[in-house]
Scaffold this active site. Structure first.
Site, PDB file in Angstrom:
ATOM      1  N   ASP A  11       0.828  -1.208   0.000  1.00 43.26           N
ATOM      2  CA  ASP A  11       0.000   0.000   0.000  1.00 43.26           C
ATOM      3  C   ASP A  11       0.864   1.262   0.000  1.00 43.26           C
ATOM      4  OD1 ASP A  11      -2.785  -0.025  -0.186  1.00 43.26           O
ATOM      5  OD2 ASP A  11      -3.045  -0.811   1.816  1.00 43.26           O
TER       6      ASP A  11
ATOM      7  N   GLU B 127      -5.286   7.036   0.170  1.00 40.96           N
ATOM      8  CA  GLU B 127      -5.790   6.263   1.305  1.00 40.96           C
ATOM      9  C   GLU B 127      -4.804   6.271   2.475  1.00 40.96           C
ATOM     10  OE1 GLU B 127      -8.154   2.059   1.985  1.00 40.96           O
ATOM     11  OE2 GLU B 127      -6.700   2.198   0.372  1.00 40.96           O
TER      12      GLU B 127
ATOM     13  N   ASP C 190      -6.104   4.668  -4.934  1.00 45.12           N
ATOM     14  CA  ASP C 190      -6.288   3.523  -4.042  1.00 45.12           C
ATOM     15  C   ASP C 190      -5.189   2.541  -4.409  1.00 45.12           C
ATOM     16  OD1 ASP C 190      -7.049   1.517  -2.363  1.00 45.12           O
ATOM     17  OD2 ASP C 190      -9.160   1.534  -2.935  1.00 45.12           O
TER      18      ASP C 190
ATOM     19  N   LYS D 141     -14.110  -5.731 -10.331  1.00 38.64           N
ATOM     20  CA  LYS D 141     -15.497  -5.985 -10.759  1.00 38.64           C
ATOM     21  C   LYS D 141     -15.939  -4.970 -11.805  1.00 38.64           C
ATOM     22  CE  LYS D 141     -16.978  -6.063  -6.438  1.00 38.64           C
ATOM     23  NZ  LYS D 141     -15.763  -6.362  -5.632  1.00 38.64           N
TER      24      LYS D 141
END
Length: 356
Positions: free
Chosen positions: A48, A71, A143, A262
């Site tokens: 991250d 984030e 992100d 998705k």
């Protein structure tokens, strides 16, 4: 005449591609080859921070005045107790930044051999993601790893980057290192980038940057229509989706995967709809979780709204505010799907009203 956001598009592709290669490297080094204690999320933490550092560094080099909504922040890394983690992040980020130039890369963006940065520069890059958002001007959302559990399982996760101008998403790039190029060939080549620019359409390209394929959602066909939903029931109610399917008379099983992958699968027609309904009261969606995906949907011929039929509002800060739920599907199915969602939500709220 120049094409709108052409430079930003190529820069975003380059940044996301390098972040994808970094996160894949972290998985191979820290997940596959090291023994993890159950519940250990340290590889996600490393990936991250490192990925956000890389993307933010590239953005700042090209567009130093553009704020970033990210984030992560680097406060824990600056402490003495964070030295070991900090050193690992600096090493991984520099591996990604100094990798050889690829298709569309530009050394002026601070990438390629000789582009190392020191720890303070990389921590500053991470901290640029503290911007609180707003309704006017340009801003980027990052992100660095969406779908942390999918990442740890070696399944689906995504690296997400979007450019928002005056509260509208103008550009989005979604990197999915583990997603098959062709969903019907799960054992085939993996690694996709999904790219969308407002009023310019959407495309899928290989992680290398080659072989661009335009994306168009297929028309609504009830016999084959199915849902894309989260693996984790805690992220979106599976039972709600089942009830919606029953109202619509759908028989196909849902495809479950983590992350904004998705949205990419929806844009290329692997599934018919993505519906995300909150499982807890008061939850507000983060803008970085949907900015890129929302543009992929609309630019591939779909519609995305909340469960009330309202457009998503990216001008309220770091969250989508009062937008409740996410409904994304092809245009000719949206009205039917929205009606089914609202019927199910109304029925689920009846017991709560009777107790009030």
């Amino acid at each position: 005449m120049s094409i709108a956001y052409a430079i930003e598009k190529q820069l975003a592709i380059s940044a996301v591609r390098r972040a994808c290669l970094l996160t894949s490297s972290v998985f191979n080094k820290l997940v596959k080859n090291e023994t993890l204690v159950k519940g250990d999320k340290s590889p996600v933490t490393v990936a991250d921070y490192s990925a956000q550092a890389v993307i933010s560094s590239i953005l700042h080099r090209a567009y130093p005045n553009d704020p970033i909504v990210g984030e992560e922040d680097a406060s824990d890394l600056r402490a003495e107790s964070g030295a070991s983690l900090r050193n690992r992040i600096v090493e991984l980020a520099n591996e990604a930044l100094t990798a050889e130039l690829g298709i569309g890369d530009d050394a002026d963006w601070g990438i390629g051999p000789g582009s190392e940065q020191n720890a303070d520069e990389l921590l500053d890059a991470i901290d640029r993601g503290r911007y609180e958002g707003g309704r006017t001007g340009r801003m980027w959302t990052i992100d660095p790893i969406d779908g942390t559990k999918g990442f740890l399982r070696g399944e689906q996760y995504a690296v997400c980057l979007a450019l928002i101008v005056d509260a509208k998403v103008q550009l989005g790039v979604l990197g999915c290192p583990n997603l098959p190029i062709d969903w019907l060939k799960p054992d085939g080549e993996k690694g996709c980038l999904f790219v969308a620019v407002r009023r310019q359409g959407a495309q899928q390209i290989k992680l290398s940057g080659a072989e661009s394929t335009p994306l168009t959602m297929p028309p609504y066909t009830p016999s084959t229509f199915n849902f894309l939903e989260s693996v984790e029931a805690a992220h979106s109610s599976h039972s709600t989706i089942s009830r919606i399917s029953a109202i619509m008379g759908l028989t196909e099983s849902p495809i479950r995967m983590d992350s904004q992958a998705k949205y990419g699968c929806l844009a290329r027609g692997d599934g018919g709809a993505y519906v995300r309904m909150p499982t807890g009261a008061g939850y507000k969606e983060k803008i970085w979780d949907h900015a890129t995906g929302s543009l992929l949907v609309t630019e591939s011929g779909g519609i995305i709204t909340d469960s009330r039929g309202l457009p998503l509002d990216f001008g309220l800060g770091r969250t989508l505010g009062e937008n409740y739920g996410i409904i994304a599907t092809v245009k000719d199915a949206h009205e039917k799907l929205l009606s089914a969602v609202q019927q199910v939500v109304a029925k689920e709220e009846e017991p709560l009203k009777s107790r009030a």
